[in-house]
Design an enzyme around this catalytic site. Structure first.
Site, PDB file in Angstrom:
ATOM      1  N   SER A 143       0.926  -1.045   0.150  1.00  0.00           N
ATOM      2  CA  SER A 143       0.105   0.056  -0.193  1.00  0.00           C
ATOM      3  C   SER A 143       0.942   1.263  -0.008  1.00  0.00           C
ATOM      4  CB  SER A 143      -0.722  -0.130   1.231  1.00  0.00           C
ATOM      5  OG  SER A 143      -2.040   1.015   1.065  1.00  0.00           O
ATOM      6  N   ASP A 297      -2.368   6.210  -4.160  1.00  0.00           N
ATOM      7  CA  ASP A 297      -1.059   5.739  -3.624  1.00  0.00           C
ATOM      8  C   ASP A 297      -0.671   4.567  -4.520  1.00  0.00           C
ATOM      9  OD1 ASP A 297      -3.193   3.802  -3.112  1.00  0.00           O
ATOM     10  OD2 ASP A 297      -2.351   3.374  -1.065  1.00  0.00           O
ATOM     11  N   ASP A 299      -0.865   1.366  -4.691  1.00  0.00           N
ATOM     12  CA  ASP A 299      -1.587   0.192  -5.292  1.00  0.00           C
ATOM     13  C   ASP A 299      -3.137   0.844  -5.580  1.00  0.00           C
ATOM     14  OD1 ASP A 299      -2.246   0.964  -2.415  1.00  0.00           O
ATOM     15  OD2 ASP A 299      -3.084  -1.234  -2.167  1.00  0.00           O
ATOM     16  N   ASP A 301      -5.554   2.518  -4.099  1.00  0.00           N
ATOM     17  CA  ASP A 301      -6.722   2.350  -3.538  1.00  0.00           C
ATOM     18  C   ASP A 301      -7.083   3.458  -2.611  1.00  0.00           C
ATOM     19  OD1 ASP A 301      -5.012   1.799  -1.499  1.00  0.00           O
ATOM     20  OD2 ASP A 301      -5.759  -0.059  -0.885  1.00  0.00           O
TER      21      ASP A 301
END
Length: 557
Positions: A143, A297, A299, A301
């Site tokens: 993340s 960010d 990834d 999400d």
């Protein structure tokens, strides 16, 4: 085995990744470094694995990935779930390698692995799980953590991160295996040739973006001027695809952060919640002068944002502010165009702003609060779906920059959030207002709810013990006052009676309406303190939060 014996074992057996051997050679004789890598197995929780990339049982490497995947495969086969698993990864170091290693283990255990052929966002993985009818999903990502980290998120057949019960079952299966001798493994190329490892085709991603577009209220966004940064992560492809379909043509991508790069050279902490991560984009805004800056960010999400401050600069919008902005916009728009469902439901978390409560009341929306973690919001969507009424769900958000306005996925979705932010900005622009004007209008209507977050890091084994000691101390010697205000109510979420699963979270509600919550992170060596105050001005509410933060700092010493 002692840590020294484990070190010797890994030095002899962990030979497939030369980076690991180099690292182990470099710490030979260093007891502290060896202990840090071998004093425990990397913790597997409801979010899967997350840790520093490197050698040892307390690190992210091909051996910890294989062992976790073997446990997951055992769980899938024992539970009778569909023998298919979707796998994705973002721009993190070794992300592609870890994805392939997981696929090799699954294929060897009679489970077909579906791999995205290139990096894609976490929500696109959640989508693929249900789209392909899988029994589980894996997303290799850490993340928004610093570059030295990687992670391994596990998803259930519903596209939501696995439940507490499933995580316990997977962990029990993992614990039956060592790192070297009990893992089933097959050749990657041979498995591809035998259709035991299958590449996910481009239609899956296109259909994901189409599902996001189907949620559009339909405001004209063609005049919107945008600066966007994927923070060297996975957001560029789907976000640009989305913006093209929406008709947003004035898009400037931050060049230093455009291409995938797991080193994140412009920001050591690629988190759009933090100004430092957005700083390169903010400097570009001074030249481009956009209506809106958005950042996702690695990834993709989480979404951060900045808007003109009316003084020639740009102001970051907090996760809570964006959450209530989008919530209010969705409610007023759906009521206006006649698409608000009967008995609508919105979902947020116990640490997110209390401002959502009066907004929900205004529009007649049932507001549900869950434990921290978007999987619990996704779980609520699943409950509504099981009741036959997924349409009742209209929006979910958490203070940590996660948003979702549809049931197409079961995790926070920054592609969805970009669409909503552009729609909302265009809606207010048509009224001669910026998003900052809209935030201030909500404050004037509902009260100046201000929120802040303090994070305290505790590295290594001693840090873990100190975190446990701090939480124990706050339970045995609970403060009666905080920042000079009497504690009116203490809620311990690790006790029965909260209506939620037990969790290591403490909530203090003060007589002035302020709230302080203490929560150890489930994915990082941190204790997070969430601060919330409401007053008749931003300054007054911020002052209360600052005083509570000072009190919390004393607790962490």
């Amino acid at each position: 085995m002692t840590n020294t014996e484990l070190f010797d074992l890994w030095r002899a057996r962990a030979v497939e990744d030369p980076d690991l051997l180099t690292e182990l050679d470099g710490i030979r004789g260093d007891a502290d470094a060896i202990n840090d890598r071998f004093y425990r197995d990397l913790a597997f929780g409801t979010g899967g694995l997350r840790g520093v990339i490197g050698a040892g049982s307390n690190r992210m490497n091909i051996y910890t990935i294989r062992r976790a995947t073997q446990g997951l495969a055992d769980y899938i086969n024992a539970a009778g779930l569909p023998k298919k698993v979707a796998i994705g990864h973002d721009s993190r170091h070794k992300g592609e390698l870890f994805s392939r290693e997981a696929a090799r283990v699954l294929a060897a255990n009679g489970i077909t692995a579906y791999l995205y052929p290139r990096l894609e966002p976490t929500p696109a993985l959640s989508w693929a799980v249900r789209y392909l009818g899988c029994g589980a999903g894996i997303c290799v990502t850490a993340s928004h953590n610093p570059a030295k980290y990687n992670g391994y998120k596990v998803y259930g057949a519903d596209g939501c991160q696995i439940t507490l019960e499933a995580a316990d079952a997977v962990l029990a299966a993992i614990d039956k295996h060592d790192y070297f001798d009990s893992i089933e493994l097959t050749n990657f190329d041979a498995a591809v040739a035998a259709d035991k490892i299958v590449w996910i085709d481009d239609k899956c991603l296109r259909d994901f973006v189409d599902a996001v577009l189907a949620l559009r209220p339909g405001n004209d966004v063609s005049k919107l001027k945008l600066v966007y940064t994927p923070l060297n992560g996975s957001g560029l492809e789907p976000v640009k695809m989305l913006l093209d379909c929406m008709g947003v043509t004035q898009v400037t991508v931050v060049p230093e952060q455009e291409k995938p790069d797991g080193s994140f050279p412009t920001c050591p902490y690629p988190n759009p919640e933090i100004r430092e991560a957005m700083e390169t984009g903010l400097k570009l805004c001074d030249t481009v002068k956009p209506d809106l800056m958005l950042g996702t960010d690695p990834d993709c999400d989480r979404m951060g944002s900045a808007v003109p401050d009316g003084k020639g600069g740009y102001r970051l919008i907090t996760g809570n502010e964006m959450g209530v902005l989008l919530f209010d916009y969705i409610c007023r728009t759906r009521i206006g165009n006649g698409t608000m469902p009967k008995d609508p439901v919105a979902v947020t978390t116990i640490v997110s702003t209390d401002m959502a409560t009066p907004i929900a009341k205004k529009y007649g929306v049932e507001l549900r609060r869950t434990l921290t973690g978007f999987k619990f919001i996704g779980e609520q969507i699943g409950f509504l779906e099981a009741e036959g009424h997924p349409e009742r769900y209209i929006f979910g958000f958490e203070e940590s920059y996660g948003y979702l306005s549809g049931a197409h996925v079961r995790d926070k979705d920054a592609v969805n959030a970009v669409m909503l932010a552009c729609e909302t900005a265009a809606y207010y622009a048509a009224q001669g207002m910026s998003l900052l004007d809209a935030v201030n209008a909500l404050y004037r209507e509902f009260g100046f709810y201000r929120n802040a977050l303090e994070s305290f890091t505790f590295e290594g084994e001693t840090g873990m013990h100190k975190m446990q000691g701090i939480m124990a101390g706050l339970r045995t010697s609970a403060p009666k006052t905080i920042a000079g205000y009497e504690v009116a109510e203490l809620v311990d979420y690790d006790a029965d009676g909260t209506g939620l699963p037990r969790a290591d979270v403490l909530e203090y509600r003060l007589v002035n309406g302020a709230k302080l919550m203490v929560r150890p992170s489930g994915t990082e060596p941190k204790i997070k303190v969430y601060l919330s105050a409401v007053a008749d001005s931003e300054e007054a509410a911020d002052a209360i939060n600052t005083a509570m933060a000072d009190a919390a700092k004393d607790w962490m010493k």
